[in-house]
Design an enzyme around this catalytic site. Structure first.
Site, PDB file in Angstrom:
ATOM      1  N   GLU A   1       0.840  -1.208   0.000  1.00  0.00           N
ATOM      2  CA  GLU A   1       0.000   0.000   0.000  1.00  0.00           C
ATOM      3  C   GLU A   1       0.869   1.250   0.000  1.00  0.00           C
ATOM      4  OE1 GLU A   1      -2.481   1.729  -0.249  1.00  0.00           O
ATOM      5  OE2 GLU A   1      -4.326   0.832   0.489  1.00  0.00           O
TER       6      GLU A   1
ATOM      7  N   ASP B   1      -3.793   5.418   6.692  1.00  0.00           N
ATOM      8  CA  ASP B   1      -4.261   6.674   7.275  1.00  0.00           C
ATOM      9  C   ASP B   1      -5.213   6.332   8.426  1.00  0.00           C
ATOM     10  OD1 ASP B   1      -4.590   9.507   7.255  1.00  0.00           O
ATOM     11  OD2 ASP B   1      -6.350   9.344   5.988  1.00  0.00           O
TER      12      ASP B   1
ATOM     13  N   ARG C   1       1.250  11.914  -8.786  1.00  0.00           N
ATOM     14  CA  ARG C   1       1.644  10.525  -8.498  1.00  0.00           C
ATOM     15  C   ARG C   1       3.065  10.249  -8.984  1.00  0.00           C
ATOM     16  NH1 ARG C   1      -2.960   7.513  -6.965  1.00  0.00           N
ATOM     17  NH2 ARG C   1      -4.892   8.169  -7.941  1.00  0.00           N
TER      18      ARG C   1
HETATM   19  P1  IMP Z   1      -7.534   4.935   5.079  1.00  0.00           P
HETATM   20  O1  IMP Z   1      -8.630   3.977   4.781  1.00  0.00           O
HETATM   21  O2  IMP Z   1      -8.040   6.153   5.802  1.00  0.00           O
HETATM   22  O3  IMP Z   1      -6.347   4.328   5.776  1.00  0.00           O
HETATM   23  O4  IMP Z   1      -7.134   5.564   3.691  1.00  0.00           O
HETATM   24  C1  IMP Z   1      -6.104   5.144   2.954  1.00  0.00           C
HETATM   25  C2  IMP Z   1      -6.183   5.749   1.582  1.00  0.00           C
HETATM   26  O5  IMP Z   1      -6.494   7.159   1.615  1.00  0.00           O
HETATM   27  C3  IMP Z   1      -4.815   5.663   0.945  1.00  0.00           C
HETATM   28  O6  IMP Z   1      -4.635   4.429   0.296  1.00  0.00           O
HETATM   29  C4  IMP Z   1      -4.821   6.859   0.029  1.00  0.00           C
HETATM   30  O7  IMP Z   1      -5.400   6.511  -1.203  1.00  0.00           O
HETATM   31  C5  IMP Z   1      -5.677   7.889   0.722  1.00  0.00           C
HETATM   32  N1  IMP Z   1      -4.836   8.841   1.497  1.00  0.00           N
HETATM   33  C6  IMP Z   1      -4.743   8.941   2.837  1.00  0.00           C
HETATM   34  N2  IMP Z   1      -3.880   9.899   3.192  1.00  0.00           N
HETATM   35  C7  IMP Z   1      -3.400  10.430   2.049  1.00  0.00           C
HETATM   36  C8  IMP Z   1      -2.438  11.472   1.752  1.00  0.00           C
HETATM   37  O8  IMP Z   1      -1.837  12.127   2.639  1.00  0.00           O
HETATM   38  N3  IMP Z   1      -2.206  11.713   0.446  1.00  0.00           N
HETATM   39  C9  IMP Z   1      -2.839  11.029  -0.565  1.00  0.00           C
HETATM   40  N4  IMP Z   1      -3.734  10.053  -0.334  1.00  0.00           N
HETATM   41  C10 IMP Z   1      -4.007   9.755   0.964  1.00  0.00           C
HETATM   42 MG    MG Z   2      -4.078   3.491  -1.330  1.00  0.00          MG
END
Ligand code: IMP
Ligand code: MG
Length: 174
Positions: A97, A101, A163
Site C-alpha cells: 500500500e 491513514d 503521483r
Molecule cells: P484509510 O482507509 O483512511 O487508511 O485511507 C487510505 C487511503 O487514503 C490511501 O490508500 C490513500 O489513497 C488515501 N490517502 C490517505 N492519506 C493520504 C495522503 O496524505 N495523500 C494522498 N492520499 C491519501
Molecule cells: Mg491506497
C-alpha cells in the site's frame, strides 16, 4: 486552486528505505515465494521499486478499491473496482500500500483477503500516519511514519495529480 509541494522525504531517502525493506523481506521469506498484491493506484510505484529489490521469487497481482468518500477522506465503506486475477490460496501474500491513514480501507481489505485462504498475509506500506488511526491495523513493514499532513508523490495523488513525483511532498494550499 493553486498549491505548492514541499519536499518531505527526498528521492534518495525513499530509495534507501525501500532497499532496506526489500532486504528485510528477502530475509524474512528466505526459501519461499512472495506474492505481492498491489493496491492501485497509489501502491504501484512503491510495489515496482520494492519488487526489484526482493531477491526471493516474486509474483505480483493488482487490485483496485475505492472508498466512498471525498478526495482526501475515506469513509470506510470499500468497493472492489478491480479484483485480483489469481487466487491467494496457500500463497505467502504481502499487500503493498501507499499509505495507512485511518486504517479503514486496509482493515476491510485484509479481512476480505484473509477469507481467500493465503498461507500467510502481511502488510507493507510506504507511509503510515499513526496519529490518524481510527481502526487498528497490524502493519508488518513500514517505510516511514509521517505527521498528519496531506502528502503526494511516489504514487500518492491530490486530485489525480503528482503521483509521478519521485519523492514524497506535502501539499500546501495557498
Ligand atoms: P484509510 O482507509 O483512511 O487508511 O485511507 C487510505 C487511503 O487514503 C490511501 O490508500 C490513500 O489513497 C488515501 N490517502 C490517505 N492519506 C493520504 C495522503 O496524505 N495523500 C494522498 N492520499 C491519501
Ligand atoms: Mg491506497
Amino acid at each position: 486552486m493553486a498549491e505548492k509541494v514541499r519536499v518531505l522525504l527526498s528521492e534518495k531517502e525513499v530509495d534507501a528505505r525501500i532497499s532496506a525493506i526489500g532486504e528485510q523481506i528477502s530475509r524474512d521469506y528466505a526459501g519461499k515465494q512472495v506474492h505481492l498484491v498491489c493496491v492501485l493506484k497509489g501502491g504501484s510505484f512503491f510495489m515496482c521499486e520494492l519488487a526489484k529489490r526482493i531477491t526471493v521469487p516474486v509474483s505480483i497481482d493488482f487490485m483496485s478499491v475505492s472508498s466512498y468518500g471525498g478526495a482526501t477522506k475515506s469513509s470506510g465503506v470499500v468497493k472492489i473496482v478491480k479484483d485480483l486475477d489469481e487466487p491467494l490460496k496457500d500463497k505467502d501474500v504481502i499487500v503493498v500500500e501507499d499509505i495507512v491513514d485511518s486504517g479503514r480501507t486496509l482493515s476491510y481489505l485484509l479481512e476480505l483477503l484473509q477469507q481467500r485462504g493465503p498461507k500467510s498475509l502481511a502488510l507493507c506500506t510506504l507511509l503510515d500516519k499513526p496519529d490518524r488511526r481510527v481502526i487498528d491495523v497490524h502493519v508488518d513493514y513500514t517505510g516511514f511514519e509521517i505527521p498528519d499532513k496531506f502528502v503526494v508523490g511516489y504514487g500518492l495523488d491530490y486530485n489525480q495529480r503528482y503521483r509521478n513525483l519521485p519523492y514524497i511532498g506535502v501539499v500546501e494550499l495557498n
